[in-house]
Design a protein around this motif. Structure first.
Motif, mmCIF file in Angstrom:
data_model
loop_
_atom_site.group_PDB
_atom_site.id
_atom_site.type_symbol
_atom_site.label_atom_id
_atom_site.label_comp_id
_atom_site.label_asym_id
_atom_site.label_seq_id
_atom_site.Cartn_x
_atom_site.Cartn_y
_atom_site.Cartn_z
ATOM 1 N N LEU A 54 4.027 16.394 0.954
ATOM 2 C CA LEU A 54 5.164 15.549 1.111
ATOM 3 C C LEU A 54 4.933 14.696 2.056
ATOM 4 C CD1 LEU A 54 8.100 18.426 0.775
ATOM 5 C CD2 LEU A 54 7.828 16.246 -0.810
ATOM 6 N N ARG A 55 4.496 14.926 3.406
ATOM 7 C CA ARG A 55 4.446 13.928 4.295
ATOM 8 C C ARG A 55 3.417 12.740 3.955
ATOM 9 N NH1 ARG A 55 4.471 17.967 9.750
ATOM 10 N NH2 ARG A 55 6.725 18.062 9.809
ATOM 11 N N LEU A 56 2.186 13.131 3.138
ATOM 12 C CA LEU A 56 1.375 11.957 2.719
ATOM 13 C C LEU A 56 2.288 11.107 1.544
ATOM 14 C CD1 LEU A 56 -1.933 13.988 2.075
ATOM 15 C CD2 LEU A 56 -1.459 12.073 3.822
ATOM 16 N N LEU A 57 3.050 11.640 0.710
ATOM 17 C CA LEU A 57 3.768 10.866 -0.353
ATOM 18 C C LEU A 57 4.837 9.901 0.381
ATOM 19 C CD1 LEU A 57 3.623 13.564 -3.086
ATOM 20 C CD2 LEU A 57 2.644 11.379 -3.174
ATOM 21 N N GLY A 58 5.480 10.396 1.525
ATOM 22 C CA GLY A 58 6.485 9.847 2.034
ATOM 23 C C GLY A 58 6.008 8.648 2.795
ATOM 24 N N CYS A 59 4.601 8.317 3.148
ATOM 25 C CA CYS A 59 4.321 7.203 3.493
ATOM 26 C C CYS A 59 4.474 6.026 2.796
ATOM 27 C CB CYS A 59 2.704 7.313 4.281
ATOM 28 S SG CYS A 59 2.543 8.635 5.542
ATOM 29 N N GLN A 60 4.461 6.215 1.434
ATOM 30 C CA GLN A 60 4.719 5.060 0.743
ATOM 31 C C GLN A 60 5.908 4.089 0.589
ATOM 32 O OE1 GLN A 60 5.211 6.031 -3.697
ATOM 33 N NE2 GLN A 60 5.258 8.152 -3.094
ATOM 34 N N TYR A 61 6.997 4.844 1.264
ATOM 35 C CA TYR A 61 8.122 4.189 1.427
ATOM 36 C C TYR A 61 8.205 3.093 2.626
ATOM 37 C CZ TYR A 61 9.482 7.594 -1.960
ATOM 38 O OH TYR A 61 9.315 8.522 -3.150
ATOM 39 N N LEU A 62 7.277 3.341 3.496
ATOM 40 C CA LEU A 62 7.089 2.224 4.173
ATOM 41 C C LEU A 62 7.039 1.071 3.729
ATOM 42 C CD1 LEU A 62 4.853 4.276 6.953
ATOM 43 C CD2 LEU A 62 7.120 3.621 7.260
ATOM 44 N N VAL A 63 6.387 0.772 2.536
ATOM 45 C CA VAL A 63 5.967 -0.509 1.967
ATOM 46 C C VAL A 63 6.389 -0.517 0.479
ATOM 47 C CG1 VAL A 63 4.316 -1.102 3.676
ATOM 48 C CG2 VAL A 63 3.802 0.093 1.224
ATOM 49 N N ALA A 64 6.630 0.562 -0.217
ATOM 50 C CA ALA A 64 6.823 0.422 -1.514
ATOM 51 C C ALA A 64 8.125 -0.452 -1.920
ATOM 52 C CB ALA A 64 6.823 1.777 -2.078
ATOM 53 N N PRO A 65 9.549 0.224 -1.262
ATOM 54 C CA PRO A 65 10.491 -0.376 -1.820
ATOM 55 C C PRO A 65 10.519 -2.097 -1.582
ATOM 56 C CG PRO A 65 10.935 1.204 -0.371
ATOM 57 C CD PRO A 65 9.710 0.961 -0.372
ATOM 58 N N THR A 66 10.007 -2.535 -0.575
ATOM 59 C CA THR A 66 9.693 -4.124 -0.324
ATOM 60 C C THR A 66 8.686 -4.671 -1.583
ATOM 61 O OG1 THR A 66 10.215 -3.610 1.963
ATOM 62 C CG2 THR A 66 9.478 -5.943 1.090
ATOM 63 N N GLY A 67 7.880 -3.830 -1.836
ATOM 64 C CA GLY A 67 6.880 -4.256 -2.876
ATOM 65 C C GLY A 67 7.359 -4.200 -4.086
ATOM 66 N N CYS A 68 8.310 -3.332 -4.461
ATOM 67 C CA CYS A 68 9.147 -3.503 -5.708
ATOM 68 C C CYS A 68 10.014 -4.521 -5.964
ATOM 69 C CB CYS A 68 9.938 -2.167 -6.078
ATOM 70 S SG CYS A 68 8.662 -0.604 -6.229
ATOM 71 N N VAL A 69 10.559 -4.819 -4.733
ATOM 72 C CA VAL A 69 11.409 -6.202 -4.994
ATOM 73 C C VAL A 69 10.727 -7.326 -5.155
ATOM 74 C CG1 VAL A 69 12.972 -7.620 -3.350
ATOM 75 C CG2 VAL A 69 13.261 -5.063 -3.301
ATOM 76 N N LEU A 70 9.557 -7.656 -4.436
ATOM 77 C CA LEU A 70 8.676 -8.800 -4.681
ATOM 78 C C LEU A 70 8.257 -8.777 -5.985
ATOM 79 C CD1 LEU A 70 6.817 -8.722 -1.169
ATOM 80 C CD2 LEU A 70 8.678 -10.513 -2.000
ATOM 81 N N LEU A 71 7.668 -7.761 -6.495
ATOM 82 C CA LEU A 71 7.347 -7.685 -7.901
ATOM 83 C C LEU A 71 8.314 -7.862 -9.001
ATOM 84 C CD1 LEU A 71 4.975 -4.370 -8.042
ATOM 85 C CD2 LEU A 71 4.399 -6.705 -7.917
ATOM 86 N N ALA A 72 9.708 -7.710 -8.711
ATOM 87 C CA ALA A 72 10.556 -7.952 -9.668
ATOM 88 C C ALA A 72 10.913 -9.484 -9.618
ATOM 89 C CB ALA A 72 11.897 -7.034 -9.400
#
Length: 481
Positions: A106-124
């Motif tokens: 869980l702690r490893l997977l949680g690190c993605q949220y430091l950048v993933a939401p912003t990346g999703c917005v840029l891709l959209a």
């Protein structure tokens, strides 16, 4: 946009299947059970982290600087907040499911949220601006990097925790590429208003609805994993993976192609009836595709995972039915979202949750995973019926025509499933399953004109040869694919 979505999807499928085949021979069954639980648990804060902002950008009538700026700020704030929540809650989740390895995953997977939401917005934003190719390349590059890093670490350390590296690495790589691409390629309109308030309101609704969707989809696995243990959850995850890889890509492709199209037509005051009908016909074709998966999937999974996964192989047909219903239900949700029918979205989802919950109560006494899977199938089926009833009452589209399309495609898929399973048993393995399905596929090819999905594709021009003109009816609007 459709060609880029599905072209990237095909590459992603090959990548995911290859990665799965390799890790299935290296990591133990219980590791996949803990990983499956960790993935579904991190989906919940992940929905809050993205907050529906990518969908807001995709369906925006006009992509402006103020809109993108507001979406990026909100995505950064929610992403960091959700990373903190995952890091703190990880040990508690490990105790709840009695799986100590959950903490590290869980702690490893949680690190993605430091950048993933912003990346999703840029891709959209790139897709909404007509640059789907760049967005697809960014996503695929990230996925390749994530799989390679996870595979190397798993090989050198032998630790199942390495499975949790693929998504964070992919998120950081995709974010870096999308930032450079957005800075170089996006040309945005200037405006003075900052739509943070309206954006937050819509994204809040989308986040709440997505949480309900995730709860309905994940509850059967959560209950089965808690009652039957990590070994069963591992079998569940590998069987579901075979259908989840194509279903997630199909849903993403439909959403990325259909939502902007419907948003454009709505902003222009054009009717949505025909595009909505085409969307549901295209989604209905999933019954044929996943019928073929139900027929050849057990033999394919045996070949993919190797020995020791017989329990997972037996679950493939049930997950194929689940996947087909996921596609049509999600397409219905996209339609209701595009036409602004928020109450209809919530009504259908509440029906799904009630049916799933009642089914799980009845499945508690069983010591095998199949009854838990059936509850998910039943919830989706009844939820989609609720959508059809509402569309009929509001004259949104020809609900009877959609129902007939479902029955036609389901019949074709069921025949493929029966033929494939017979071929697997009688003729032996994947070649036997494919050989047994070949006459059915040939018959479907000859009779393709009777399939509603084929008729819809012909009407909107997807089957038109380059340079060939097709006469269009003056009374039926034909949307651009």
């Amino acid at each position: 946009m459709l060609s880029w979505s599905y072209g990237g999807a095909a590459v992603a499928v090959v990548l995911q299947l290859g990665y799965t085949a390799w890790t299935a021979r290296v990591a133990p069954h219980s590791a996949f059970g803990a990983y499956a639980i960790a993935l579904t648990v991190t989906q919940l804060p992940g929905l809050i982290a993205t907050a529906g902002l990518a969908t807001c950008v995709l369906r925006a009538e006009r992509l402006s600087r103020a809109l993108l700026r507001s979406a990026l700020r909100l995505s950064m704030l929610t992403g960091v907040a959700c990373w903190v929540v995952v890091e703190v809650a990880a040990p508690w989740c490990a105790v709840l499911w009695d799986m100590p390895e959950l903490t590290v995953l869980l702690r490893l997977l949680g690190c993605q949220y430091l950048v993933a939401p912003t990346g999703c917005v840029l891709l959209a934003a790139l897709r909404r601006a007509g640059l789907p190719g760049y967005a697809t390349v960014a996503e695929l590059t990230g996925q390749v990097a994530g799989c390679v890093v996870a595979a190397v670490v798993l090989t050198r350390t032998g630790s199942p925790a390495a499975l949790g590296l693929a998504l964070p690495v992919a998120a950081f790589i995709t974010f870096g590429i999308s930032v450079s691409g957005s800075a170089a390629k996006l040309v945005l309109a200037r405006d003075s208003g900052a739509p943070s308030g309206s954006l937050l309101g819509l994204s809040g609704f989308l986040t709440g609805f997505a949480l309900l969707r995730t709860l309905g989809a994940s509850a059967p696995l959560w209950v089965a994993g808690r009652l039957l243990g990590p070994g069963t959850a591992g079998l569940w995850s590998r069987a579901q993976m075979l259908s989840d890889v194509p279903v997630n890509i199909l849903l993403r492709g439909l959403n990325q192609a259909a939502v902007p199209l419907l948003a454009d037509r709505r902003s222009q005051g054009l009717p949505l009836t025909r595009p909505a009908q085409h969307l549901l016909y295209a989604a209905s074709a999933g019954f044929v595709a996943f019928g073929a998966l139900a027929g050849a999937g057990p033999a394919a999974l045996t070949l993919l995972l190797g020995p020791g996964w017989e329990g997972a192989v037996a679950l493939v047909p049930a997950f194929a039915a689940w996947a087909a219903l996921q596609v049509v239900y999600a397409a219905g949700c996209s339609l209701d979202l595009a036409r602004g029918a928020r109450r209809d979205l919530i009504r259908a989802q509440l029906v799904l949750l009630v049916v799933t919950g009642v089914g799980l109560i009845g499945a508690v006494g069983w010591r095998e995973p199949l009854p838990f899977i059936v509850t998910g199938v039943a919830g989706l089926a009844v939820g989609h019926v609720a959508q059809l009833v509402r569309w009929h009452r509001t004259d949104t589209l020809d609900a009877g025509g959609v129902g007939r399309a479902h029955l036609t495609h389901f019949a074709a898929g069921a025949i493929l499933a029966v033929a494939g399973n017979w071929g697997d048993r009688a003729l032996g393995g994947l070649p036997g399953a494919v050989l047994a399905m070949s006459p059915v596929l040939l018959g479907g090819l000859l009779l393709r004109g009777r399939l509603p999905a084929y008729q819809a594709a012909a009407e909107i021009g997807l089957l038109r040869r380059p340079g060939r003109r097709v006469k269009q009816s003056a009374t039926v609007p034909v949307p651009r694919p």
